[in-house]
Scaffold this motif. Structure first.
Motif, short mmCIF file in Angstrom:
data_model
loop_
_atom_site.label_atom_id
_atom_site.label_comp_id
_atom_site.label_asym_id
_atom_site.label_seq_id
_atom_site.Cartn_x
_atom_site.Cartn_y
_atom_site.Cartn_z
N SER A 86 0.85 -1.19 0.00
CA SER A 86 0.00 0.00 0.00
C SER A 86 0.89 1.24 0.00
O SER A 86 2.07 1.18 0.34
CB SER A 86 -0.91 0.01 1.23
OG SER A 86 -0.14 0.21 2.41
N TYR A 87 0.31 2.38 -0.37
CA TYR A 87 1.08 3.63 -0.37
C TYR A 87 1.51 4.00 1.05
O TYR A 87 2.62 4.47 1.28
CB TYR A 87 0.26 4.76 -0.98
CG TYR A 87 1.04 6.05 -1.11
CD1 TYR A 87 1.94 6.25 -2.16
CD2 TYR A 87 0.89 7.08 -0.18
CE1 TYR A 87 2.67 7.42 -2.28
CE2 TYR A 87 1.62 8.25 -0.28
CZ TYR A 87 2.51 8.42 -1.34
OH TYR A 87 3.23 9.58 -1.44
N SER A 88 0.62 3.77 2.01
CA SER A 88 0.96 4.07 3.41
C SER A 88 2.16 3.27 3.87
O SER A 88 3.05 3.79 4.53
CB SER A 88 -0.24 3.79 4.32
OG SER A 88 0.12 3.94 5.68
N GLU A 89 2.20 1.98 3.52
CA GLU A 89 3.34 1.15 3.92
C GLU A 89 4.62 1.63 3.25
O GLU A 89 5.70 1.51 3.83
CB GLU A 89 3.07 -0.30 3.54
CG GLU A 89 1.97 -0.97 4.37
CD GLU A 89 1.64 -2.34 3.84
OE1 GLU A 89 1.96 -3.33 4.53
OE2 GLU A 89 1.08 -2.44 2.73
N LEU A 90 4.51 2.15 2.04
CA LEU A 90 5.69 2.64 1.33
C LEU A 90 6.30 3.85 2.02
O LEU A 90 7.51 3.93 2.20
CB LEU A 90 5.31 3.00 -0.12
CG LEU A 90 6.44 3.49 -1.02
CD1 LEU A 90 7.49 2.40 -1.23
CD2 LEU A 90 5.88 3.97 -2.36
N VAL A 91 5.44 4.79 2.43
CA VAL A 91 5.96 6.04 3.02
C VAL A 91 6.05 5.98 4.55
O VAL A 91 6.77 6.77 5.15
CB VAL A 91 5.10 7.25 2.59
CG1 VAL A 91 5.17 7.44 1.08
CG2 VAL A 91 3.65 7.11 3.04
N ASN A 92 5.32 5.04 5.16
CA ASN A 92 5.37 4.87 6.62
C ASN A 92 5.53 3.38 6.95
O ASN A 92 4.61 2.74 7.45
CB ASN A 92 4.08 5.41 7.26
CG ASN A 92 3.91 6.89 7.05
OD1 ASN A 92 4.83 7.67 7.24
ND2 ASN A 92 2.71 7.30 6.66
N PRO A 93 6.70 2.82 6.66
CA PRO A 93 6.87 1.36 6.80
C PRO A 93 6.76 0.85 8.23
O PRO A 93 6.60 -0.36 8.42
CB PRO A 93 8.29 1.14 6.25
CG PRO A 93 8.99 2.46 6.39
CD PRO A 93 7.92 3.49 6.17
N ASN A 94 6.82 1.72 9.21
CA ASN A 94 6.67 1.29 10.60
C ASN A 94 5.26 1.51 11.14
O ASN A 94 4.99 1.27 12.31
CB ASN A 94 7.67 2.03 11.49
CG ASN A 94 9.11 1.75 11.09
OD1 ASN A 94 9.58 0.62 11.21
ND2 ASN A 94 9.80 2.75 10.60
N GLY A 95 4.37 2.00 10.29
CA GLY A 95 2.99 2.23 10.70
C GLY A 95 2.79 3.60 11.33
O GLY A 95 3.74 4.23 11.81
N ARG A 96 1.56 4.05 11.32
CA ARG A 96 1.19 5.32 11.95
C ARG A 96 -0.18 5.18 12.61
O ARG A 96 -1.09 4.56 12.05
CB ARG A 96 1.10 6.45 10.89
CG ARG A 96 2.41 6.84 10.27
CD ARG A 96 3.29 7.59 11.25
NE ARG A 96 2.68 8.84 11.69
CZ ARG A 96 2.77 9.98 10.99
NH1 ARG A 96 3.42 10.03 9.85
NH2 ARG A 96 2.21 11.08 11.47
N TYR A 97 -0.34 5.75 13.78
CA TYR A 97 -1.65 5.79 14.41
C TYR A 97 -2.55 6.77 13.66
O TYR A 97 -2.10 7.80 13.17
CB TYR A 97 -1.54 6.21 15.87
CG TYR A 97 -1.16 5.08 16.79
CD1 TYR A 97 -2.01 4.00 16.98
CD2 TYR A 97 0.05 5.11 17.48
CE1 TYR A 97 -1.66 2.96 17.82
CE2 TYR A 97 0.40 4.08 18.33
CZ TYR A 97 -0.46 3.01 18.50
OH TYR A 97 -0.11 1.98 19.33
#
Length: 315
Positions: free
Chosen positions: A254-265
């Motif tokens: 996913s795009y989120s995983e690409l730019v935030n590979p450690n996750g975000r709340y």
């Protein structure tokens, strides 16, 4: 003081519990108000846990380590968070309440994937195992889920799979942590809309489209086709990757995983129409963030994190 607060929480819990063993969003909000938490903060915290919070989880988050429950805070490398409403920190040390994101902790991953339930279902178990890079067969996952997969059983399973030769896969981020912050959304806006790049792609497509194809405009359909999909496929897009500090994807994600590979709340879930102009969608989120970031004790509105399906789901 801590013991008095614990007794007070226990008394309030038993008053609300009625044998259910869990708090609803409204009950949690009422409990926080009874403990003299500011109303706006109580509403925000309750909204985060609207899927329900077990009593044990609640105690983990709010029992103080010192004499002041409402002043209790936890410092990380990036930000100090307090019980009174700060629910997010940037980067790898992101935190909500007093729980830092830790995708290597089976108990943490269980809470992310269970959504307040006592056991993982088949789909939740599959994703939870993929967080650790495990990919058992569908039949094996179904059998495990049917036997019941609570937090302790899941932790034991992760440990045993780590010592086995089970099939491995690329690690994923739980869907509940697949957010993008306003700063990242505004980067997309500047790079692909304000520059005229996305409009040019739409014009070229529309000039050569087949009769059965819909005309493209600068909305999420176009952003997905020309930006999200190319960037998140294995190998990425050299042209697009060169436009900003975006890692080249080593696998479909996913795009989120690409730019935030450690996750975000996540602070807010966004329901929107893909046919709506993306610039207007971004402006709506920007205005919302301006109106809410101080209420959530953030340093800047650009830290506010949103969940949007185009960025959270593999496209």
């Amino acid at each position: 003081m801590a013991n008095r607060h614990r007794d007070q929480i226990l008394e309030t819990f038993h008053h609300h519990d009625s044998g259910a063993g869990r708090f609803t969003r409204r009950q949690l909000q009422e409990l926080l108000l009874n403990l003299r938490v500011d109303e706006a903060c109580a509403t925000n915290i309750a909204a985060v846990f609207e899927s329900g919070v077990s009593f044990e989880e609640l105690l983990d988050w709010i029992i103080p380590r010192d004499d002041s429950m409402l002043a209790k805070s936890q410092e990380s490398e990036h930000k100090t968070t307090s019980f009174e409403g700060s629910v997010m920190a940037r980067g790898q040390e992101a935190s909500i309440g007093f729980s830092a994101i830790n995708l290597g902790d089976p108990m943490f991953v269980f809470r992310c994937c269970a959504g307040g339930r006592a056991a993982l279902g088949e789909d939740e178990l599959r994703v939870a195992l993929e967080v650790f890079g495990f990919a058992p067969t569908k039949e094996a996952i179904l059998e495990l889920a049917e036997h019941g997969m609570n937090s302790e059983t899941f932790a034991a399973l992760v440990h045993s799979l780590g010592m086995s030769d089970t099939v491995r896969c690329e690690k994923v981020v739980p869907h509940a942590l697949r957010g993008v912050d306003l700063a990242q959304i505004e980067w997309l806006e500047r790079t692909f809309l304000d520059s005229g790049w996305l409009q040019k792609q739409c014009d070229e497509f529309n000039a050569n489209k087949q009769a059965h194809e819909f005309q493209l405009e600068t909305n999420l359909h176009a952003l997905n086709r020309f930006v999200v999909k190319p960037l998140t496929q294995k190998g990425g897009s050299p042209e697009l990757n060169s436009l900003g500090d975006i890692s080249t994807s080593t696998h479909d994600c996913s795009y989120s995983e690409l730019v935030n590979p450690n996750g975000r709340y996540i602070h807010y879930f966004v329901s929107h129409c893909w046919g709506h102009p993306f610039k207007e969608t971004a402006e709506a989120m920007r205005k919302w963030a301006f109106g809410k970031f101080q209420e959530l004790k953030m340093e800047t509105h650009s830290q506010m994190c949103f969940w949007l399906c185009i960025f959270a789901i593999n496209q």
